[in-house]
Design an enzyme around this catalytic site. Structure first.
Site, PDB file in Angstrom:
ATOM      1  N   CYS A 144       0.590  -1.190   0.014  1.00 11.08           N
ATOM      2  CA  CYS A 144      -0.004  -0.056  -0.231  1.00 11.08           C
ATOM      3  C   CYS A 144       0.810   1.151  -0.195  1.00 11.08           C
ATOM      4  O   CYS A 144       1.996   1.129   0.211  1.00 11.08           O
ATOM      5  CB  CYS A 144      -0.723   0.044   1.264  1.00 11.08           C
ATOM      6  SG  CYS A 144      -1.817  -1.540   1.563  1.00 11.08           S
ATOM      7  N   ASP A 155      -4.307  -8.317   9.205  1.00 12.96           N
ATOM      8  CA  ASP A 155      -3.310  -7.873  10.066  1.00 12.96           C
ATOM      9  C   ASP A 155      -3.272  -6.515  10.639  1.00 12.96           C
ATOM     10  O   ASP A 155      -2.967  -6.144  11.524  1.00 12.96           O
ATOM     11  CB  ASP A 155      -1.738  -8.317   9.377  1.00 12.96           C
ATOM     12  CG  ASP A 155      -1.717  -7.643   8.187  1.00 12.96           C
ATOM     13  OD1 ASP A 155      -2.561  -7.061   7.573  1.00 12.96           O
ATOM     14  OD2 ASP A 155      -0.572  -7.978   7.538  1.00 12.96           O
ATOM     15  N   GLY A 203      15.366 -13.230  -2.888  1.00 11.92           N
ATOM     16  CA  GLY A 203      16.544 -13.814  -2.128  1.00 11.92           C
ATOM     17  C   GLY A 203      17.266 -12.590  -1.420  1.00 11.92           C
ATOM     18  O   GLY A 203      18.521 -12.948  -1.155  1.00 11.92           O
TER      19      GLY A 203
END
Length: 624
Positions: free
Chosen positions: A2, A100, A360
């Protein structure tokens, strides 16, 4: 992912206008194309742009608690929110969503500002406490999510990107000359500075509070390298792989399609291999170059095929640099890591197939994977043989007199080594990582800029963190410095802007803070052993990855700039570099570098790219 932004005037009776918040939020549409939301109450206003990942229908923001006394605008993902709900919030709170974001609100009600240390994930948070009339801003531990602000003593303006601050009005765009100097040294501007004097970055692992008494900033987390633990190699491998698996599994929670970047190296391949243990097939995306020596696409495809992954790849040609002006607009300040170009394209490719991608990033910083750590260790061993005054007296003149060997293999470039030995360890590392060392920067910067800097030296960026590293181990100290500077302000800034330009969320399992804390307790000799970086990491991955990947020489995500400047990029670059001049740079020196590079006398591609991206940024920021 966001975008967030807002305004707070703690000692004012003025009302923040919704039209202003709307204009600020509109600049962040690419970060959140799915929804927008606003909250205003007198002198405080919050705005939010949403890219829907979890709770697609119920995650609208800004979001409040039950009685509307606490409001939040949140950018990021909290991977342990269900655990936090069970531990702290099992009773006494009424949840309106399953997101969340709401967990953070209620956790703040329970713990106050101590709540940030409980969050496991990536985040930039703006939290309005209506009862106490204060606004809190917080940023995750290593700076995966950006947060910029301006505070003039009466008004706070903040946003996920610098461009979101301008619609609020009243801000000067005067360049911070120290930040400009830092940029030409590092190719990025390190926190808390930005290229603008009136705008600052909130430092990673920090929060700030603004109320009628003013602004206060505080840390909530630190990474400690001073308590190395003694385990056997097999114990370290077992603990590391277990924590890594947990980190990957936590990042697979999503209500939208999810995949991964794959370069063919150890870090991204290990992420994909562990993802494959939890969900198969994995959607993988790779970028390659038409210049064969820079191309790892074939190795990435081979590994993806071995896992039966849903693999996608794209080749980049020099014409792809047409995207640099777009990148400059997204980065908001000069940024010269050329791997931003392939990162943009791999993000664009991934967004065609998924909404979330794992990467990664973080393996080199955690496990001493950069070749410069080994070179610095060798040079420090030589430095220890003689005190610094003697080395300055002996090696300094030798370094000046020794002939240049720019085209020779590194081992024969004695001039560089002699100069390094005449320096302190920190000075040596500064010259190693600097794209434009001080002797060259004095020639590159305009005369008035040099005078205005009044002796400022960009080594102070590194010195600040060097003095706080809390360890005498030389490798650990460099890891700490990189985690505080290069990682957040180069690597993670690059990934955030390139991915958000394509409305893609990127998650980094190797930067889980618990995994990082575990790695920090490992002695450096099991990370860097026998000239091999990431030794213990590779040992732990033997059950997961084939030897062809574990033993492959490190390549990085480099762009063939040297060849691009001499061929397809030549006309575009020349026009940008010398078409419109200013007082920030000595273009006579740049012209000299251009001539030597064009004639093959010296590889100036890094410096030329750094100046080029400064010029491109100047053009791009005029449109903001």
């Amino acid at each position: 992912m966001c975008g967030i932004c807002g305004i707070f005037e703690p000692r004012s009776e003025a009302v923040v206008q919704r039209s202003t918040l709307k204009a600020m939020a509109d600049t962040l549409r690419h970060r959140g194309p799915d929804d927008e939301g606003f909250y205003g109450c007198g002198p405080v206003g919050l705005a939010h742009r949403r890219l829907s990942i979890i709770d697609l229908k119920g995650g609208h923001q800004p979001l409040s608690n039950e009685d509307d006394t606490v409001w939040i605008a949140f950018n990021g993902e909290i991977y342990n929110f269900e655990e936090l709900n069970r531990r702290y919030l099992s009773t006494g709170h009424s949840f309106k969503t399953r997101s969340d974001t709401e967990t953070i609100i209620h956790l703040y009600e329970e713990l106050g500002e101590a709540c940030f240390a409980e969050l496991r994930g990536m985040f930039a948070i703006a939290l309005w406490d209506g009862r106490r009339k204060r606004l809190l801003l917080a940023r995750d531990r290593v700076g995966k999510k950006p947060l910029y602000y301006s505070w003039d003593g009466r008004r706070l303006i903040f946003g996920s990107e610098i461009k979101a601050l301008w619609p609020a009005g009243g801000l000067s765009r005067e360049i911070d000359l120290e930040a400009l100097s830092d940029y030409f040294s590092y190719r990025y501007v390190a926190a808390p500075k930005t290229i603008y004097r009136q705008v600052r970055k909130l430092k990673p692992a920090h929060y700030l509070i603004v109320d009628a008494q003013g602004l206060r900033e505080a840390p909530y987390w630190e990474l400690h390298f001073d308590e190395a633990v003694d385990h056997s190699e097999s114990e370290w491998c077992e603990r590391l792989l277990e924590e890594y698996r947990t980190s990957v599994s936590l990042r697979l929670v999503s209500d939208v399609p999810l995949g991964a970047f794959l370069s063919g190296g150890v870090d991204s391949s290990s992420v994909v291999a562990l993802m494959n243990e939890f969900q198969s097939p994995v959607t993988t995306c790779s970028i390659g170059f038409t210049v064969q020596s820079y191309n790892e696409a074939a190795q990435a495809k081979e590994f993806a095929t071995s896992l039966r992954a849903d693999h996608h790849e794209q080749m980049i040609t020099p014409q792809a640099v047409d995207v640099v002006s777009k990148l400059a607009w997204h980065y908001d300040e000069p940024f010269a890591d050329s791997s931003a170009v392939p990162t943009y394209y791999v993000s664009k490719l991934a967004r065609q197939h998924v909404t979330v991608a794992l990467s990664g990033d973080g393996g080199d910083e955690n496990f001493a994977g950069y070749g410069r750590y080994q070179r610095d260790l060798r040079e420090n061993q030589l430095r220890s043989l003689l005190p610094l005054p003697v080395r300055r007296a002996v090696f300094g003149p030798l370094g000046r007199w020794y002939p240049n060997g720019y085209q020779a293999p590194r081992i024969f470039r004695a001039k560089s080594t002699l100069k390094s030995l005449a320096r302190s360890p920190l000075e040596g590392y500064f010259h190693t990582v600097s794209s434009c060392p001080p002797d060259l920067k004095c020639r590159l910067l305009g005369a008035e800029v040099v005078r205005s800097l009044n002796g400022y030296d960009s080594i102070e960026v590194l010195r600040y963190h060097n003095d706080r590293a809390g360890t005498t181990d030389p490798v650990s100290r460099l890891q700490y410095i990189d985690i505080k500077t290069y990682l957040p302000d180069d690597i993670l800034a690059k990934v955030d802007r390139a991915s958000m330009a394509n409305s893609l969320e990127v998650r980094c399992p190797l930067l889980d803070h618990r995994l990082m804390e575990l790695a920090a307790t490992m002695p450096s000799h099991i990370k860097l052993r026998g000239g091999c970086g990431k030794y213990i990491f590779k040992q732990a991955l033997k059950p997961v990855l084939p030897g062809t990947i574990l033993n492959r020489r490190k390549s990085g995500f480099a762009v063939p700039l040297d060849k691009w400047f001499q061929n397809q990029l030549k006309d575009y670059s020349y026009g940008m570099l010398f078409g419109r001049r200013d007082d920030y740079v000595d273009y006579g020196f740049v012209q000299e570098c251009w001539r030597e590079h064009d004639q093959g006398l010296r590889d100036w591609s890094s410096l030329l790219w750094t100046v080029l991206m400064f010029k491109v940024w100047q053009e791009a920021c005029k449109a903001t």
